[in-house]
Design a protein around this motif. Structure first.
Motif, PDB file in Angstrom:
ATOM      1  N   UNK A   1      -2.355   6.754 -13.013  1.00 46.73           N
ATOM      2  CA  UNK A   1      -1.730   5.428 -13.031  1.00 46.73           C
ATOM      3  C   UNK A   1      -1.587   4.952 -11.592  1.00 46.73           C
ATOM      4  N   UNK A   2      -1.977   3.702 -11.360  1.00 47.80           N
ATOM      5  CA  UNK A   2      -1.837   3.113 -10.036  1.00 47.80           C
ATOM      6  C   UNK A   2      -1.307   1.700 -10.128  1.00 47.80           C
ATOM      7  N   UNK A   3      -0.978   1.086  -8.995  1.00 49.70           N
ATOM      8  CA  UNK A   3      -0.451  -0.280  -8.921  1.00 49.70           C
ATOM      9  C   UNK A   3      -1.584  -1.221  -8.557  1.00 49.70           C
ATOM     10  N   UNK A   4      -1.597  -2.393  -9.234  1.00 53.03           N
ATOM     11  CA  UNK A   4      -2.556  -3.434  -8.898  1.00 53.03           C
ATOM     12  C   UNK A   4      -2.045  -4.131  -7.639  1.00 53.03           C
ATOM     13  N   UNK A   5      -2.512  -3.683  -6.493  1.00 52.13           N
ATOM     14  CA  UNK A   5      -1.980  -4.179  -5.224  1.00 52.13           C
ATOM     15  C   UNK A   5      -2.286  -5.654  -5.006  1.00 52.13           C
ATOM     16  N   UNK A   6      -3.470  -6.087  -5.402  1.00 55.00           N
ATOM     17  CA  UNK A   6      -3.825  -7.497  -5.220  1.00 55.00           C
ATOM     18  C   UNK A   6      -2.930  -8.420  -6.024  1.00 55.00           C
TER      19      UNK A   6
ATOM     20  N   UNK B   1       0.826  -1.203   0.000  1.00 52.76           N
ATOM     21  CA  UNK B   1       0.000   0.000   0.000  1.00 52.76           C
ATOM     22  C   UNK B   1       0.863   1.256   0.000  1.00 52.76           C
ATOM     23  N   UNK B   2       1.959   1.234   0.787  1.00 51.45           N
ATOM     24  CA  UNK B   2       2.846   2.398   0.831  1.00 51.45           C
ATOM     25  C   UNK B   2       3.514   2.622  -0.525  1.00 51.45           C
ATOM     26  N   UNK B   3       3.931   1.533  -1.175  1.00 47.00           N
ATOM     27  CA  UNK B   3       4.534   1.650  -2.501  1.00 47.00           C
ATOM     28  C   UNK B   3       3.498   2.196  -3.491  1.00 47.00           C
ATOM     29  N   UNK B   4       2.266   1.704  -3.387  1.00 47.97           N
ATOM     30  CA  UNK B   4       1.213   2.155  -4.297  1.00 47.97           C
ATOM     31  C   UNK B   4       0.959   3.647  -4.136  1.00 47.97           C
ATOM     32  N   UNK B   5       0.973   4.126  -2.899  1.00 55.66           N
ATOM     33  CA  UNK B   5       0.771   5.554  -2.665  1.00 55.66           C
ATOM     34  C   UNK B   5       1.913   6.359  -3.258  1.00 55.66           C
ATOM     35  N   UNK B   6       3.152   5.884  -3.062  1.00 51.80           N
ATOM     36  CA  UNK B   6       4.312   6.617  -3.560  1.00 51.80           C
ATOM     37  C   UNK B   6       4.366   6.637  -5.083  1.00 51.80           C
ATOM     38  N   UNK B   7       3.902   5.576  -5.692  1.00 51.17           N
ATOM     39  CA  UNK B   7       3.994   5.464  -7.149  1.00 51.17           C
ATOM     40  C   UNK B   7       2.725   5.952  -7.861  1.00 51.17           C
ATOM     41  N   UNK B   8       1.712   6.283  -7.099  1.00 47.93           N
ATOM     42  CA  UNK B   8       0.439   6.673  -7.710  1.00 47.93           C
ATOM     43  C   UNK B   8       0.583   7.983  -8.475  1.00 47.93           C
ATOM     44  N   UNK B   9       0.018   8.048  -9.643  1.00 49.17           N
ATOM     45  CA  UNK B   9      -0.097   9.269 -10.417  1.00 49.17           C
ATOM     46  C   UNK B   9      -1.588   9.571 -10.539  1.00 49.17           C
TER      47      UNK B   9
ATOM     48  N   UNK C   1      12.776 -13.666  -3.202  1.00 46.68           N
ATOM     49  CA  UNK C   1      11.463 -13.598  -3.859  1.00 46.68           C
ATOM     50  C   UNK C   1      11.502 -12.476  -4.877  1.00 46.68           C
ATOM     51  N   UNK C   2      10.876 -12.695  -5.997  1.00 48.72           N
ATOM     52  CA  UNK C   2      10.833 -11.683  -7.062  1.00 48.72           C
ATOM     53  C   UNK C   2       9.383 -11.459  -7.488  1.00 48.72           C
ATOM     54  N   UNK C   3       9.098 -10.228  -7.927  1.00 43.16           N
ATOM     55  CA  UNK C   3       7.754  -9.886  -8.397  1.00 43.16           C
ATOM     56  C   UNK C   3       7.843  -8.646  -9.272  1.00 43.16           C
ATOM     57  N   UNK C   4       6.882  -8.492 -10.158  1.00 42.75           N
ATOM     58  CA  UNK C   4       6.781  -7.301 -11.017  1.00 42.75           C
ATOM     59  C   UNK C   4       5.401  -6.682 -10.820  1.00 42.75           C
ATOM     60  N   UNK C   5       5.392  -5.407 -10.431  1.00 43.04           N
ATOM     61  CA  UNK C   5       4.124  -4.718 -10.199  1.00 43.04           C
ATOM     62  C   UNK C   5       3.486  -4.363 -11.537  1.00 43.04           C
ATOM     63  N   UNK C   6       2.218  -4.668 -11.636  1.00 42.82           N
ATOM     64  CA  UNK C   6       1.465  -4.289 -12.835  1.00 42.82           C
ATOM     65  C   UNK C   6       0.702  -3.002 -12.540  1.00 42.82           C
ATOM     66  N   UNK C   7       0.590  -2.152 -13.565  1.00 44.55           N
ATOM     67  CA  UNK C   7      -0.093  -0.863 -13.395  1.00 44.55           C
ATOM     68  C   UNK C   7      -1.501  -0.954 -13.948  1.00 44.55           C
TER      69      UNK C   7
END
Length: 610
Positions: free
Chosen positions: A192-197, A161-169, A215-221
């Motif tokens: 633009x936002x991050x798909x947190x789920x 959630x914190x990352x999503x807030x920081x990256x939110x446009x 662990x690795x992951x790629x955030x989708x917008x």
């Protein structure tokens, strides 16, 4: 077949010495066995006593030997080892940029307490045989206890959630504002936002697996839409345009219309759940309503007044009329409801009725009637005149009104204007004024000059009251401020009445004269207990008209550029006006034809040359 016989067994007798040796050997074995058992029991008891509250020998966790340690000692030994064991980072790609949060930031941590509890449980809580086997196994082959960990999903969600807030446009909402009479629209744009789920679904399984080291992951917008899009703005724009239509209000046959621009000026845009919505500024509506209507619809009350004779006695009273004034608050509500109703699609009727409230009288007619009887106005007339030197600056017209106010004319009594307001002298209060003498008008030719405005006014009140007119004389030439053919001049010469205005009170009731005056006007009204006469006039019949001329005369009496009107042009003519007076039943009481011969009067305008 030959018969067979069982083999015979022969027991040799044992000697006592051999038996004794055998018994001794058996006793030695039993004794040794007992000794071994006792030794084992002593060793068990000693081991139990030594291992009380400690991990059994041979027990390890995370590669750390923990045998003989208390729980606190095992905790101290395991904490750094497990911290290293479960230390790790995840690599998360967000918009092409890597983020490397530690497992601890993502909610993954060693569970030292649970691991120590498992270590301390080895060899305990089992049957005796199981305890022996497990303890011996730990002593001989060792016993490795699996480490345990915790995974706090809420911590992972909080980090995402914190990352999503920081990256939110954030999206830019569409907006609408009023710039005077013009709409200014700003279109919306996506954010633009991050798909947190989806990001949590990538990281959670790895973090929950005890053996995971990375662990690795790629955030989708995902696109973010504004709460107020172009469609919402269009709806608001249409709503404002529909609300900003003219509003008409009415009082009787009189109407007033607030124009569309005026109505639009009352509207404001306020933020709603889906962007700006039109709202009404009630203060602006009230200001406009009050400014437009307050003075137009206000009517001062005519107070109930007593008619007082010249001696100061109350003769009667005239009923007043309540006043009225704008009910500003109620009218504001009506206009506001009309404008706001358009936004909700409510049907509209015709013009809005002006909201009024009454202004009460100081004394009601009922209260006054307890003192004196009510009087009815028979007739009244007002004359407007230019106040100046030709009428003693108004004194020669106002003084007769002041003298006659409160006069009571008894039934059968004759009213004589000259005798009532004379003598025309300085002592009486009159001043020099204009007279018509020969072919000239003298602006200050005689005392009380200009008094004819008062006599003409009184005559027009009496003639409209249906009274018996005895004497009436017209002016030499027609003066336009008087009704055509219904002027009444008066004059005296050397104390003798030359022209006069007289009438008789031929009614059965006394008549009260009420007079009033102000700058440039005078009014007479006649009152009685009842009004039963009906009065009508014919149209003035004009004949023998002679057109007047108007000429300019240059004079050194005036400076260059100055001018002065010496004579006003008036056509010569003969005029006849017929009056018919009827009773309430329609019986003719009077038929009078008032004839006037007006001479031609040529105009003169003097223009200065000095």
């Amino acid at each position: 077949m030959a018969a067979t016989h069982p083999e015979e067994i022969h027991l040799e007798p044992v000697s006592e010495r051999a038996l004794a040796r055998t018994l001794r050997a058996l006793l030695v074995v039993v004794a040794m066995t007992v000794m071994v058992v006792v030794a084992v029991l002593l060793a068990w008891i000693t081991y139990e006593r030594i291992s009380d509250g400690r991990a059994y020998q041979g027990v390890t966790a995370a590669g750390v030997p923990l045998g003989g340690m208390t729980a606190d000692e095992a905790t101290a030994a395991l904490t750094p080892a497990m911290a290293e064991l479960y230390a790790g980072t995840a690599e998360v790609s967000v918009a092409g940029s890597p983020l490397r949060p530690t497992f601890a930031e993502l909610g993954r941590a060693p569970d030292v307490a649970s691991t120590v509890a498992a270590v301390m449980a080895v060899g305990r809580g089992l049957t005796l045989e199981e305890q022996i086997v497990e303890r011996l196994g730990a002593l001989t082959g060792g016993r490795a206890v699996a480490t345990q960990m915790t995974f706090d999903r809420q911590a992972l969600d909080a980090w995402i959630s914190a990352v999503a807030v920081a990256e939110r446009r954030s999206p830019t909402p569409a907006s609408l504002r009023l710039d005077g009479r013009r709409f200014v629209v700003t279109p919306d744009s996506l954010g633009v936002g991050i798909d947190q789920g989806a990001l949590a679904a990538q990281l959670a399984p790895s973090l929950a697996e005890p053996t995971t080291t990375t662990a690795t992951a790629t955030a989708t917008t995902v696109p973010l839409e504004s709460d107020n899009n172009d469609t919402d703005v269009l709806v608001t724009k249409v709503a404002v345009a529909d609300m900003a239509r003219p509003v008409t209000v009415a009082l009787g046959k009189k109407t007033w219309t607030f124009s569309a621009p005026r109505v639009r000026s009352w509207l404001r845009l306020v933020e709603g759940p889906h962007g700006a919505v039109p709202a009404l500024d009630a203060a602006a509506v009230q200001q406009a309503v009050t400014k437009t209507l307050a003075k137009q619809v206000k009517r001062k009350p005519l107070q109930t007044r007593f008619l007082v004779t010249k001696s100061g006695k109350r003769f009667g009273f005239v009923a007043g009329r309540p006043g009225r004034q704008l009910d500003s608050a109620a009218m504001t509500q009506r206009v506001s409801a009309r404008v706001l109703g358009r936004r909700m699609g409510l049907p509209e009727g015709g013009a809005l009725a002006v909201a009024m409230k009454g202004v009460e009288l100081k004394m009601s007619a009922a209260e006054a009637s307890e003192i004196v009887p009510q009087m009815t106005r028979l007739a009244g007339w007002t004359t407007y005149f230019p106040q100046g030197e030709r009428n003693g600056n108004g004194i020669n017209i106002h003084l007769p009104a002041r003298i006659l106010n409160g006069t009571v004319i008894r039934p059968g009594e004759i009213f004589d204007f000259v005798r009532a307001v004379g003598p025309f002298s300085w002592a009486r209060g009159y001043r020099m004024g204009g007279i018509i003498q020969g072919s000239r008008t003298l602006p200050t030719g005689a005392v009380a000059g200009g008094i004819c405005s008062a006599s003409t006014t009184m005559f027009n009140a009496a003639v409209r009251a249906g009274l018996d007119i005895l004497t009436r004389d017209n002016h030499s030439y027609y003066i336009t401020r008087y009704p055509l053919g219904l002027d009444a001049t008066v004059s005296t010469k050397a104390g003798t009445i030359v022209q006069n205005m007289r009438f008789r009170n031929d009614t059965p009731h006394p008549i009260f004269v009420s007079a009033a005056y102000g700058f440039g006007w005078v009014r007479f009204e006649l009152y009685a207990i009842e009004q039963t006469r009906q009065v009508s006039f014919s149209r003035p019949q004009v004949s023998n008209r002679i057109k007047a001329t108007d000429r300019v005369v240059r004079t050194s009496r005036l400076r260059a550029g100055q001018s002065e009107r010496v004579e006003y042009p008036a056509d010569g003519m003969d005029v006849a006006v017929t009056r018919t007076v009827r009773s309430a039943s329609g019986r003719v009481l009077h038929t009078d034809t008032f004839r006037s011969h007006y001479v031609r009067w040529n105009g003169i305008l003097e223009v200065g040359t000095r």
